[in-house]
Design a protein around this motif. Structure first.
Motif, short mmCIF file in Angstrom:
data_model
loop_
_atom_site.label_atom_id
_atom_site.label_comp_id
_atom_site.label_asym_id
_atom_site.label_seq_id
_atom_site.Cartn_x
_atom_site.Cartn_y
_atom_site.Cartn_z
N GLU A 19 -7.20 6.93 1.72
CA GLU A 19 -5.88 7.38 2.14
C GLU A 19 -5.33 8.39 1.14
OE1 GLU A 19 -4.93 7.08 5.34
OE2 GLU A 19 -2.90 6.56 4.63
N ARG B 60 -6.99 11.59 1.76
CA ARG B 60 -6.51 12.22 2.99
C ARG B 60 -5.12 12.84 2.79
NH1 ARG B 60 -3.17 11.12 7.23
NH2 ARG B 60 -2.50 9.11 6.38
N LEU B 61 -4.25 12.09 2.08
CA LEU B 61 -2.86 12.54 1.94
C LEU B 61 -2.71 13.68 0.94
CD1 LEU B 61 -1.12 9.06 1.85
CD2 LEU B 61 -0.76 10.83 3.57
N PHE B 62 -3.48 13.62 -0.15
CA PHE B 62 -3.21 14.57 -1.23
C PHE B 62 -4.14 15.77 -1.28
CE2 PHE B 62 -1.09 10.73 -3.26
CZ PHE B 62 0.17 11.15 -2.88
N ASP C 116 0.82 -1.22 0.00
CA ASP C 116 0.00 0.00 0.00
C ASP C 116 0.85 1.26 0.00
OD1 ASP C 116 1.06 -0.27 2.51
OD2 ASP C 116 -0.77 0.18 3.59
N ARG C 117 1.93 1.22 -0.77
CA ARG C 117 2.82 2.39 -0.73
C ARG C 117 2.66 3.31 -1.93
NH1 ARG C 117 7.97 -0.92 1.45
NH2 ARG C 117 7.21 -2.36 -0.10
N ILE C 118 3.02 4.55 -1.71
CA ILE C 118 3.09 5.49 -2.82
C ILE C 118 4.45 5.30 -3.45
CG2 ILE C 118 3.02 7.92 -3.47
CD1 ILE C 118 1.67 8.34 -0.64
N MET D 231 -3.25 0.22 -1.83
CA MET D 231 -3.50 1.55 -1.26
C MET D 231 -5.00 1.85 -1.20
SD MET D 231 -2.63 4.57 -0.22
CE MET D 231 -0.90 4.87 -0.50
#
Lengths: 245, 433
Positions: free
Chosen positions: B85, B88-90, B63-65, B81
């Motif tokens: 998420e 939320r992150l971007f 689940d990584r960028i 991912m």
């Protein structure tokens, strides 16, 4: 305030969860371990999440010559230095019984390797007058049990080391948090019989950061393991030695 | 990789599989693995994410960028991912997934395999329209598939139910996200005609209708239409997420309870409508705030029926809503939405028209009703959504998906020994033309 964290054993899922939270807070993270390919992916993930710097570095608990280059990299960083230690290995006790040489590796991975690294890092932290060391031990280190007493004894040694290091770093403004996770939902416990109350790694990471912030000395995570272990520690040895728990 | 023998199910919990699951944490663990179906967060309702008596790979820890370019809004992420998420992150950096399904827990791999749609399908198209590349293990080799270098495989993989290979990661073109909140206009629709008219007339980028599936007579088809756009207002604080700790007893979603709940839910909105500012997560994933809400249906679980009907089939839609209301089996979760014509993959669900989704507790009467609704959908030239299905008939489904034969051919080349089949694919015999 942006700080620098070195994370030993960064490929573990608990370490991954912690590194992400640190990255999202904008800290610099050095991700140390053996699987460089995986660590680079993790570093990219941390960068995308907002780490001011994320770098994969080679660390092998059994190869102390890998330590100095990491410490040099850390020394280049400005500001507070912090460390989180997730390394350790837990071979099947039955495998160790069959091949006693496995004792050495288990203890190096789980205790003496990281202890030596921290021993080298401590003067740097003292110079800068602070920083936090998070040492991940285990509830297995609270009492020797039939099922994993070599791993348990290595962690017990590590707990004692951390206690002493806390004594030392406190004098220089630093701090040491000993973390004793119970069962955590990681690759290590996946599919193992007899797991219960398994905590997600993100929960452990959140508990760790709270403990760092509040300068806790020893935490169990999730918290109820403190009570479980109090009970287990209080069983008199004449009875305990006959149990297989 | 260690395999764990487990009993597991999709979100509806009505169908259960027993099989072996692995959950790798590193991409390298997937090397030298024989072809095995991959599953994500198991948010599809039926058996699309099950492989009974076989193996499946749980991708949620991958689940990584892999990369993110804040200038262009392109992000490559691993298949596990969760879409929420990414939001939320971007969002704080001005980007958001261009299409988001109703739960933020769905993984990117799952969103591709189902070619999911969102509240903006009528103007943004389906999820696949915003995927620019898919990294996958196809016929034993890791490769990057794009609409340019292999359009056939690319289109067969979007909505492809995981049958063309194992999705490792994907590059997404995110959409600009000007603020951290959503301005949501809620309007009452007194009956089905008004409901459809409001959906039709809406100019907002995001539009969705909540349907009171218990209302009958003159109020048949009534509901609340939500129209939303991004907003620069500060987002209200999100409440703490709650969870459903145990299976609820059967009366929880019984007819009088649902009827009373729906009446209150409808009356909440003043007749003149209202406008509120909500957080992004609260607008897109309202149900995610209650963890494990599927337990509200008790241990027998539930089904969701979702179909899309062409605009010309309003009479069919009215008949369906009427049957559902008369059955007294519906739960408060019922949705009407307008879909545009765009479908990114060969097996994608959307078609121009109106989509209806209703949850039903898993009881004999409800399963009979869902089968009946499926037949009516087929007769009206509509389509049933495979991400939700657990009861449909294979012949019927194959007739609904016009590019099915083409897809079968691509899947056959990718997986000649049918090692990627899941319970859904076997039940509907989807791999046969």
């Amino acid at each position: 305030m942006q700080e620098t964290w070195i994370i030993l054993g960064a490929t573990s899922s608990m370490a991954r969860a912690l590194s992400r939270k640190l990255a999202e807070d904008g800290h610099a993270v050095f991700l140390a371990g053996r699987d460089m390919d995986d660590l680079r992916r993790q570093a990219a993930d941390c960068t995308a999440r907002g780490a001011s710097l994320a770098e994969a570095v080679k660390f092998d608990a059994r190869a102390p010559e890998s330590f100095a280059p990491i410490l040099d990299r850390l020394a280049d960083q400005e500001g507070m230095l912090n460390a989180a230690v997730f390394v350790g290995s837990m071979p099947d006790q039955a495998d160790i019984d069959a091949d006693p040489a496995l004792v050495d590796g288990t203890i190096t991975d789980s205790f003496t390797g990281p202890a030596r690294f921290l021993q080298m890092l401590a003067p740097l932290m003292e110079q800068r007058g602070g920083g936090t060391v998070v040492g991940v031990g285990s509830v297995a280190g609270d009492r020797g049990r039939l099922g994993n007493y070599v791993y348990g004894s290595a962690k017990a040694g590590f707990h004692t080391y951390l206690s002493g290091l806390r004594n030392r770093l406190t004098r220089a403004g630093g701090h040491v948090v000993t973390v004793k996770p119970g069962f955590t939902d990681t690759a290590m416990t996946w599919g193992i019989e007899g797991m219960f109350l398994v905590a997600p790694p993100e929960k452990v990471a959140a508990d760790i950061l709270r403990a760092v912030e509040k300068k806790k000395n020893v935490i169990y995570t999730p918290f109820f393991w403190r009570y479980i272990m109090t009970i287990i520690r209080s069983i008199p040895e004449p009875i305990f030695k006959k149990l297989s728990i | 990789m260690r395999w764990k023998s487990d009993r597991y199910s999709g979100w509806g919990r009505a169908l259960v599989a027993e099989g072996d699951l692995a959950r790798p944490e590193r991409i390298s663990s997937l090397k030298d693995l024989p072809p095995t179906p991959a599953i994500g967060a198991r948010r599809s309702y039926g058996d699309a994410c099950l492989n009974s008596d076989g193996r499946a790979i749980d991708m949620t820890r991958l689940d990584r960028i892999i990369s993110f370019d804040p200038e262009t809004g392109r992000a490559e992420v691993e298949a596990g991912m969760p879409i929420g998420e990414l939001a939320r992150l971007f969002a704080p950096r001005g980007w958001i997934p261009a299409v988001m399904p109703g739960t933020g827990f769905a993984t990117v791999g799952g969103c591709i395999a189902m070619d999911v749609h969102g509240k903006n399908h009528h103007n943004a198209g389906s999820f696949g329209a915003h995927v620019t590349a898919i990294r996958m293990i196809h016929a034993g080799k890791a490769k990057t598939v794009t609409p340019k270098n292999n359009p056939g495989l690319f289109r067969a993989t979007l909505g492809g139910l995981g049958q063309t290979g194992l999705i490792l990661s994907a590059t997404l073109q995110l959409a600009p996200c000007p603020g951290l909140s959503m301005k949501v206009r809620e309007s009452r629709a007194g009956d089905l005609d008004e409901h459809l008219a409001l959906l039709e007339a809406s100019q907002a980028p995001y539009t969705v209708g909540w349907l009171d599936a218990t209302a009958r007579g003159a109020t048949l088809g009534r509901g609340i239409v939500e129209e939303a756009d991004h907003s620069l207002d500060p987002a209200p604080k999100e409440g703490r997420s709650k969870s459903v700790p145990v299976d609820a007893p059967r009366f929880t979603l019984s007819k009088p309870v649902v009827k009373a709940f729906n009446a209150r839910y409808f009356a909440r909105i003043p007749e003149s409508g209202r406008t509120r500012v909500r957080s992004i997560a609260d607008f897109f994933f309202p149900l995610d705030r209650v963890q494990d809400w599927n337990k509200l249906y008790g241990k027998r679980g539930f089904h969701q029926f979702q179909c899309v009907l062409p605009h010309s089939e309003t009479a069919t839609l009215r008949g369906m809503v009427q049957t559902i209301a008369e059955s007294g089996l519906a739960s408060p979760l019922a949705v009407l939405k307008r879909l545009g014509p765009e479908r990114a993959g060969l097996m994608s669900f959307p078609m121009e028209g109106v989509t209806l989704a209703v949850d039903f507790p898993n009881r004999d009467k409800a399963t009979a009703l869902i089968r009946d609704l499926g037949q009516r959908t087929a007769a009206a030239g509509g389509r049933v959504y495979l991400a939700k299905d657990s009861l449909a008939d294979g012949d019927m489904i194959r007739a609904m998906y016009p590019d099915h034969a083409k897809w079968v051919e691509t899947a056959r080349k990718a997986d000649p020994d049918r090692q990627l089949e899941t319970d859904l694919v076997r039940r509907l015999n989807l791999r046969s033309a």
